[in-house]
Scaffold this active site. Sequence first.
Site, PDB file in Angstrom:
ATOM      1  CG  HIS A  88     -67.413  15.623  68.421  1.00  0.00           C
ATOM      2  ND1 HIS A  88     -67.706  14.315  68.716  1.00  0.00           N
ATOM      3  CD2 HIS A  88     -66.195  15.870  68.974  1.00  0.00           C
ATOM      4  CE1 HIS A  88     -66.713  13.782  69.407  1.00  0.00           C
ATOM      5  NE2 HIS A  88     -65.789  14.703  69.588  1.00  0.00           N
ATOM      6  CG  ASP A  90     -69.395  12.066  65.995  1.00  0.00           C
ATOM      7  OD1 ASP A  90     -69.106  13.222  66.386  1.00  0.00           O
ATOM      8  OD2 ASP A  90     -68.598  11.349  65.353  1.00  0.00           O
ATOM      9  CG  ASP A 151     -64.214  12.181  72.374  1.00  0.00           C
ATOM     10  OD1 ASP A 151     -64.479  13.302  71.912  1.00  0.00           O
ATOM     11  OD2 ASP A 151     -63.465  11.361  71.789  1.00  0.00           O
ATOM     12  CD  GLU A 185     -63.870  15.035  66.469  1.00  0.00           C
ATOM     13  OE1 GLU A 185     -62.716  15.447  66.676  1.00  0.00           O
ATOM     14  OE2 GLU A 185     -64.291  13.952  66.961  1.00  0.00           O
ATOM     15  CD  GLU A 186     -64.863  10.640  68.296  1.00  0.00           C
ATOM     16  OE1 GLU A 186     -63.748  10.361  67.804  1.00  0.00           O
ATOM     17  OE2 GLU A 186     -65.015  11.028  69.461  1.00  0.00           O
ATOM     18  CG  ASP A 208     -63.346  17.120  71.189  1.00  0.00           C
ATOM     19  OD1 ASP A 208     -63.730  16.261  72.006  1.00  0.00           O
ATOM     20  OD2 ASP A 208     -63.076  16.843  70.005  1.00  0.00           O
ATOM     21  CG  HIS A 391     -62.204   6.954  70.947  1.00  0.00           C
ATOM     22  ND1 HIS A 391     -61.510   7.097  69.762  1.00  0.00           N
ATOM     23  CD2 HIS A 391     -62.844   8.143  71.134  1.00  0.00           C
ATOM     24  CE1 HIS A 391     -61.718   8.311  69.269  1.00  0.00           C
ATOM     25  NE2 HIS A 391     -62.533   8.962  70.095  1.00  0.00           N
TER      26      HIS A 391
END
Length: 420
Positions: A88, A90, A151, A185-186, A208, A391
Amino acid sequence: MSDLIINTLTNSGVEERFLRYVQVDTQSDPSSSTYPSTEKQKNLGRILVDELLALGIDDAHLDEYGYVYATIPANSNTPVPVICFCSHMDTSPDCSGTGVKPVVHRNYQGGDITLPDDSSVVIKPSEHPDLRNQVGNDLITASGTTLLGADDKAGVAEIMTAAQLLMTYPEIKHGTLKILFTPDEEIGRGVDKVDLTKLGADFAYTLDGETAGSIEDETFSADGVTVLINGVSVHPGFAKGKLQSAIKIASEIIHTLPKDRLSPESTNSREGFVHPVSINGGVEQATLEFIVRDFVDNQLETHERELENIVKTVVAKYPGCSYRFSVKEQYRNMKQVLDKHLQIMEIGLEAIRRAGMQPLRRSIRGGTDGSRLSFMGLPCPNVFAGGHAFHGRQEWVSVQDMEKAVRTILHIAALWEEHA
């Protein structure tokens, strides 16, 4: 021959790609109703399409929803299942992804890493034990004011680098390979608009995961719960004995949740949880949003019953008030699907061994695009990408681990052809 070529590839260019990609702001937005949730995610998609086309991958394109699709044609005469590699684009809305300034820490020798733009952000081996396996490696962090974006731009960079190598070295025999880069995705929408017919893959692997050598075939099952509280609104100057504040009732519900179990703060391993993620509203009406997680589907129902009993008990203390309790399925444990296709994991584990690592078979206390793809008909375990501390501002990745992920992708592609 393929193994020899793959395992002698060094300085593949994955670092340079990664450093470029993380500087493109692709943060997704859970409050948006558009697809993708932020238009800026397409900026990275366009870069990736241009690079894929430059490699000679002629069908690479970005669709209206922000997905990147591409095909690496087979170079083997043997019929081979079509394999997709997915990551992903994003980054998480939990921490700023604007103005990312990646910092490369060459030849890490252990100890704390203090980030240059905010000295209060310190990455410590005592809090990040995987750092102890990185002595001598080159680590990449952000500068201290943003997340890094490993990520999952580590996964994106690894797939892109593997694509370049596959197009450069025809000696690595493989069947038709598909590339899929997803937005959002997040925020749980990563495959909402994916076109699996157009993709045309039989099996897939998301890149991932975290620690080098790990591959995950099990995720949480997940539901979302919305609790709507209806209070009684009265002018506060004349409210005695009459006013019943919905926001206070909602706060009491949260306060009544178990403190020593059934929460992210008090669970690990295979324990599930109920987690309040937002509270909105006022006196007359308030809304609570929860996420409910467990590896076993029927345990979700147990947790949801317990939550509703708490809601019911609290609201019953306020005559004239009411609630509405609704549950929405989010995703299910992909192991239910992957256990029906054992070869996918067998090849993934062997690819990790051939790339020089001891494979670590793990369960994810979370989900990936692969969770939903598996139930949509595209079985899809999750392979490590090498990032850590997702994150947040302490996020980091090892260049050498990204190189290992590139080699793992190449081995997966070669092994499917070999087994066919």
